[in-house]
Write a protein that holds these residues in place. Sequence first.
Motif, short mmCIF file in Angstrom:
data_model
loop_
_atom_site.label_atom_id
_atom_site.label_comp_id
_atom_site.label_asym_id
_atom_site.label_seq_id
_atom_site.Cartn_x
_atom_site.Cartn_y
_atom_site.Cartn_z
N ILE A 65 0.85 -1.19 0.00
CA ILE A 65 0.00 0.00 0.00
C ILE A 65 0.89 1.24 0.00
O ILE A 65 1.54 1.55 1.00
CB ILE A 65 -0.93 0.01 1.23
N LYS A 68 -3.23 5.25 1.00
CA LYS A 68 -4.61 4.83 1.24
C LYS A 68 -5.39 6.04 1.70
O LYS A 68 -4.92 6.79 2.56
CB LYS A 68 -4.62 3.75 2.32
N TYR A 79 -7.01 2.97 -2.82
CA TYR A 79 -5.67 2.43 -2.59
C TYR A 79 -4.77 2.76 -3.77
O TYR A 79 -5.18 2.64 -4.93
CB TYR A 79 -5.71 0.91 -2.48
N TRP A 81 -1.49 1.05 -5.07
CA TRP A 81 -0.67 -0.14 -4.82
C TRP A 81 0.67 -0.01 -5.51
O TRP A 81 0.71 0.36 -6.69
CB TRP A 81 -1.36 -1.39 -5.40
N GLN A 136 -5.56 -6.91 -6.39
CA GLN A 136 -6.28 -5.70 -5.97
C GLN A 136 -7.53 -6.08 -5.19
O GLN A 136 -7.89 -5.44 -4.20
CB GLN A 136 -6.64 -4.84 -7.19
N THR A 140 -7.40 -5.68 -1.08
CA THR A 140 -8.35 -4.65 -0.63
C THR A 140 -9.28 -5.26 0.40
O THR A 140 -9.56 -4.66 1.45
CB THR A 140 -9.15 -4.08 -1.82
N ASP A 143 -7.16 -5.90 3.63
CA ASP A 143 -6.81 -4.70 4.39
C ASP A 143 -8.03 -4.03 5.01
O ASP A 143 -7.98 -3.58 6.15
CB ASP A 143 -6.08 -3.69 3.49
#
Length: 347
Positions: A65, A68, A79, A81, A136, A140, A143
């Motif tokens: 990350i 964010k 996000y 990345w 992704q 996602t 997290d």
Amino acid sequence: MTDIKSMSRPDLAAFLSELGQPRFREKQVFQWLHRGVERFDEMSNLPKSLREQLEERCTLTVPQIARKQVSKIDGTIKYLWELADGNCVESVLMRYKHGNTICVSSEVGCLMGCAFCASTLGGLVRRLTPAEILDQVIFTQKDSGLPISNIVMMGIGEPLDNYDNVMRFLALVNDPDGLNIGMRRISLSTCGLVEKIDRLAEEQLQLTLSVSLHAPDDATRSRLMPVNRAVGVDRLMESCRRYFDKAGRRISYEYAMVDGVNDSDWQADRLAALLKGQGAHVNLIPLNNVEESPLKPSRRVAAFQKRLESHGVTCTVRRKLGGDIDASCGQLRRKAMGAAASYNKKL
Ligand code: SAH
């Protein structure tokens, strides 16, 4: 090194059988990969010797990350990345009543050159692997702790310009042993690559195809979207009609409203005529300001919508989410690139 998360299930099975593993291992490994393990050593029901072999022979993609942002208005999460090679892509998690929806990127940058779009400003850097698109969604979800039920392929890049990897991603994310996201919960958006739309029709997938039309006439569409110069609106619409006939799925058309360019009544009339008999749906998008572009948001969205509806075209105006965090794709990456040029590493 083998990019293990990008492999199809038959390829993964063949790979593990070459390592002398029994057949049931494939499902175990597949499930671990899709749960977002960050090291092979976390695959605790595999023999240690196999974990070591995987470590030696395979890469395990784990995006970091880089940034964010969480919207205070509606909880949208964005996000940025950082991929293994230092390039960056964006994903946006939107919280709708019908479920949490992620918007994923398919490429680093974009080749298509649309005049209003932030993603294409630096050109195409490279296409994403199936694993990098899938990550992704996986990371996602991991997290944020929010279960993801819907996917839109509307982030950075042109998904049909990365056709094979996108098809592999769809098969992986749809798999019942993985994230198990149904095709009917996936939308794929394209600027209108006609040969690829024809190819997609053959796949008979139940996903929703969105076509970024943005203008019903060649002069305006070619000005906004260079991809139109070679093909033209008529050939695009023929291909869309073939898709509708073959796949049996209605197409959703996106139309970003640009002040004084594509928002006049005659264009609404022409658009309605173009879509006749397709049961099509039009999604009007209030243009997001892109600093580098002279194009401005239209002030005629409601009038244009009314005019379309008077012709019997069903039409919605896209709700803006994450307005306080630059949630429209391409914008965060642009900012990060400005801060650190290394985000745009060309291979
Ligand atoms: N390449 C694909 C998907 C990515 S863009 C495509 O062209 O469809 C997703 C949608 O956002 C497309 O309809 C695109 O035209 C639109 N879009 C891009 N920049 C925009 C902006 N500044 N304002 C509003 N919509 C935009």
